[in-house]
Design a protein around this motif. Sequence first.
Motif, PDB file in Angstrom:
ATOM      1  N   TYR A   3      -2.314   1.465   1.019  1.00 39.46           N
ATOM      2  CA  TYR A   3      -3.447   1.842   0.160  1.00 39.46           C
ATOM      3  C   TYR A   3      -3.199   3.166  -0.522  1.00 39.46           C
ATOM      4  O   TYR A   3      -2.518   4.028   0.019  1.00 39.46           O
ATOM      5  N   ALA A   4      -3.786   3.329  -1.701  1.00 42.97           N
ATOM      6  CA  ALA A   4      -3.813   4.632  -2.366  1.00 42.97           C
ATOM      7  C   ALA A   4      -5.277   4.972  -2.579  1.00 42.97           C
ATOM      8  O   ALA A   4      -6.072   4.118  -2.977  1.00 42.97           O
ATOM      9  N   VAL A   5      -5.605   6.238  -2.302  1.00 44.87           N
ATOM     10  CA  VAL A   5      -7.009   6.653  -2.302  1.00 44.87           C
ATOM     11  C   VAL A   5      -7.188   7.845  -3.225  1.00 44.87           C
ATOM     12  O   VAL A   5      -6.321   8.717  -3.294  1.00 44.87           O
ATOM     13  N   LEU A   6      -8.304   7.870  -3.956  1.00 42.08           N
ATOM     14  CA  LEU A   6      -8.652   9.038  -4.777  1.00 42.08           C
ATOM     15  C   LEU A   6     -10.008   9.541  -4.310  1.00 42.08           C
ATOM     16  O   LEU A   6     -10.934   8.750  -4.125  1.00 42.08           O
ATOM     17  N   VAL A   7     -10.109  10.865  -4.124  1.00 41.43           N
ATOM     18  CA  VAL A   7     -11.403  11.452  -3.793  1.00 41.43           C
ATOM     19  C   VAL A   7     -11.648  12.568  -4.787  1.00 41.43           C
ATOM     20  O   VAL A   7     -10.771  13.389  -5.037  1.00 41.43           O
ATOM     21  N   GLY A  58      -2.284   3.713  -7.943  1.00 42.62           N
ATOM     22  CA  GLY A  58      -1.971   2.352  -8.373  1.00 42.62           C
ATOM     23  C   GLY A  58      -1.294   1.585  -7.263  1.00 42.62           C
ATOM     24  O   GLY A  58      -0.777   2.164  -6.304  1.00 42.62           O
ATOM     25  N   TYR A  59      -1.312   0.259  -7.405  1.00 41.74           N
ATOM     26  CA  TYR A  59      -0.638  -0.594  -6.432  1.00 41.74           C
ATOM     27  C   TYR A  59       0.056  -1.697  -7.189  1.00 41.74           C
ATOM     28  O   TYR A  59      -0.577  -2.419  -7.959  1.00 41.74           O
ATOM     29  N   ASP A  60       1.387  -1.816  -6.996  1.00 41.24           N
ATOM     30  CA  ASP A  60       2.074  -2.964  -7.581  1.00 41.24           C
ATOM     31  C   ASP A  60       3.059  -3.500  -6.542  1.00 41.24           C
ATOM     32  O   ASP A  60       2.967  -3.138  -5.365  1.00 41.24           O
ATOM     33  N   ASP A  61       4.012  -4.338  -6.970  1.00 37.97           N
ATOM     34  CA  ASP A  61       4.861  -4.940  -5.943  1.00 37.97           C
ATOM     35  C   ASP A  61       5.799  -3.935  -5.282  1.00 37.97           C
ATOM     36  O   ASP A  61       6.459  -4.260  -4.302  1.00 37.97           O
ATOM     37  N   LYS A  62       5.836  -2.691  -5.804  1.00 38.29           N
ATOM     38  CA  LYS A  62       6.625  -1.683  -5.101  1.00 38.29           C
ATOM     39  C   LYS A  62       5.776  -0.931  -4.077  1.00 38.29           C
ATOM     40  O   LYS A  62       6.261  -0.004  -3.439  1.00 38.29           O
ATOM     41  N   GLY A  63       4.516  -1.305  -3.963  1.00 41.38           N
ATOM     42  CA  GLY A  63       3.658  -0.644  -2.994  1.00 41.38           C
ATOM     43  C   GLY A  63       2.653   0.279  -3.669  1.00 41.38           C
ATOM     44  O   GLY A  63       2.464   0.231  -4.874  1.00 41.38           O
ATOM     45  N   PRO A  64       1.979   1.130  -2.883  1.00 44.03           N
ATOM     46  CA  PRO A  64       1.002   2.049  -3.474  1.00 44.03           C
ATOM     47  C   PRO A  64       1.707   3.246  -4.118  1.00 44.03           C
ATOM     48  O   PRO A  64       2.797   3.627  -3.702  1.00 44.03           O
ATOM     49  N   HIS A  65       1.089   3.804  -5.163  1.00 44.32           N
ATOM     50  CA  HIS A  65       1.647   4.969  -5.855  1.00 44.32           C
ATOM     51  C   HIS A  65       0.556   6.001  -6.062  1.00 44.32           C
ATOM     52  O   HIS A  65      -0.592   5.654  -6.314  1.00 44.32           O
ATOM     53  N   ILE A  66       0.965   7.269  -5.988  1.00 47.32           N
ATOM     54  CA  ILE A  66       0.093   8.340  -6.479  1.00 47.32           C
ATOM     55  C   ILE A  66       0.919   9.111  -7.487  1.00 47.32           C
ATOM     56  O   ILE A  66       2.034   9.550  -7.180  1.00 47.32           O
TER      57      ILE A  66
END
Lengths: 235, 285
Positions: free
Chosen positions: B43-47, B136-144
């Motif tokens: 998961y990638a999270v933004l706060v 973001g999330y794509d087939d390479k996994g989550p990104h920040i």
Amino acid sequence: MSFLSIDHFSDYKVHGAQRPDFSPYESNGGSIVAIAGDDFAVIAADTRLSSGYSIHSRTQTKLFQLSPLTVLGSTGCWCDTLSLTSLMRVRMQMYEHTHLRTMTTDAVAQMLSITMYNRRFFPYYVSNILAGIDKNGKGVVFSYDPIGHCENAKCRAGGTAGPLLQPVLDNQIQLKNMNLDEKDKPILTKERAVSVASDTFISAAERDIYTGDFVEIKIITKDGIESMTINLRKD
Amino acid sequence: MFRNQYDSDVTIWSPQGRLHQVEYAMEAVKLGTATVGLKSADYAVLVALCKPPSELSTSQRKIFSIDDHLGISIAGITADARVLSRYLRSECLSYKHAYAASYPVSRLMTNLGNKMQATTQRYDRRPYGVGMLVAGYDDKGPHIYQVMPSANSFSCKAMSIGSRSQSARTYLERHLASFKQCSKDEILCHGIQAIRGSLPSEEAAKKEESLAQLNICVAIVGKNQPFKILTEEENTKYLNMADELAGSVIHLKSDDDDDQPPQGGDEPAEPGPSDPLVDVPMDLP
């Protein structure tokens, strides 16, 4: 369009001039039926995709869920159907980003009409029926012609078997052309709408070669969309 | 950072090889309220801290959804952010329309970087005054990703931008090793705890007892999780969860440099992430 073609103007014919016989359109067959109730809408479409006397697919759905409350049934030229529904999805997502809410069924109906009329001079050869729940919670059905004329209706049949099915719907849902006492008039419940829709399809499959295989029925209420599939004649 | 004769135009280099206008644009990011981005294995999270400019108005939108697999959180000029998010949305929709697939995040960042760079090289444009954290999330996994007005984008394990974000960065650095194994709930709580330090000092003292009154906006994207901004109820739930977790950890006051009142004027309150500084002294007027 064919009345303007060169065949009808003999003084314009040129000997030896070749005319391309490529037509950009093809009818891929299929039928759609939609019925609007008080707080529900039912839309059904067969799943046969054909070309001439050949069958492309027996299991191609023609119902496109555009939002939790709106389903578009599209039949006619399959490439135009794909292009039109793709465009509708993109425009609806843009709306959601800007307005932070899903489009209402009435707004989708208007947008579809405008999108189709934009192609007034090279139409989408598609027979569209939009079914859903409007902002007041009532079931609505909108039917379209190929250039986007939009009409609200209680029940509508479209596609190749449309002319066969519409009279049946008028009689069974609108209770037209019948001598019935008030007490004998059936109420339009969800179950009745589904059974009338599936019965009309079974009759259509008997007479229309382009309709058959399976019919996919979607029942739209404010709580969600239920799907069911019924077998039809496969010949 | 002092005024000098090479900062009147973005097309003018200083003798030290710096574009001062671009660097001034980076300062605009520090004027916005803090926002934190972090990621776990899935998961990638933004706060974001949604502090309204006055008691009379509502807070600005900090988190924008771009597509199902991507969203951004901004710090800086909101109007510039809206323009960029409109661009990103349009790019993602065109890609989806043409290829029936989601725009891979790293490529979208390159695309955005190219668009933003054009504004740093024209006399009739100015750099976009907004810093972004992209989840973001794509087939390479989550990104920040962190995107700055200098048009640089950095892939990050975790990052915080905006005013008083240094304490959030300290928190993130301290806990970085544990993020990968975090569950969805844990990573959300880490994000909330990280941003807690970015409150203005008077409010931080009041709110030490409970995080539950924190005015934040939270968003998550990941595996089987389209980009979603959490609702008020979900916010409260995670605030309370973070509260419980924080209660079991001793609050180390000594790390929080930002408990001092913010310094006004041209001097930046904290160094913050920026392009590498040259070690040649600047020209003074």
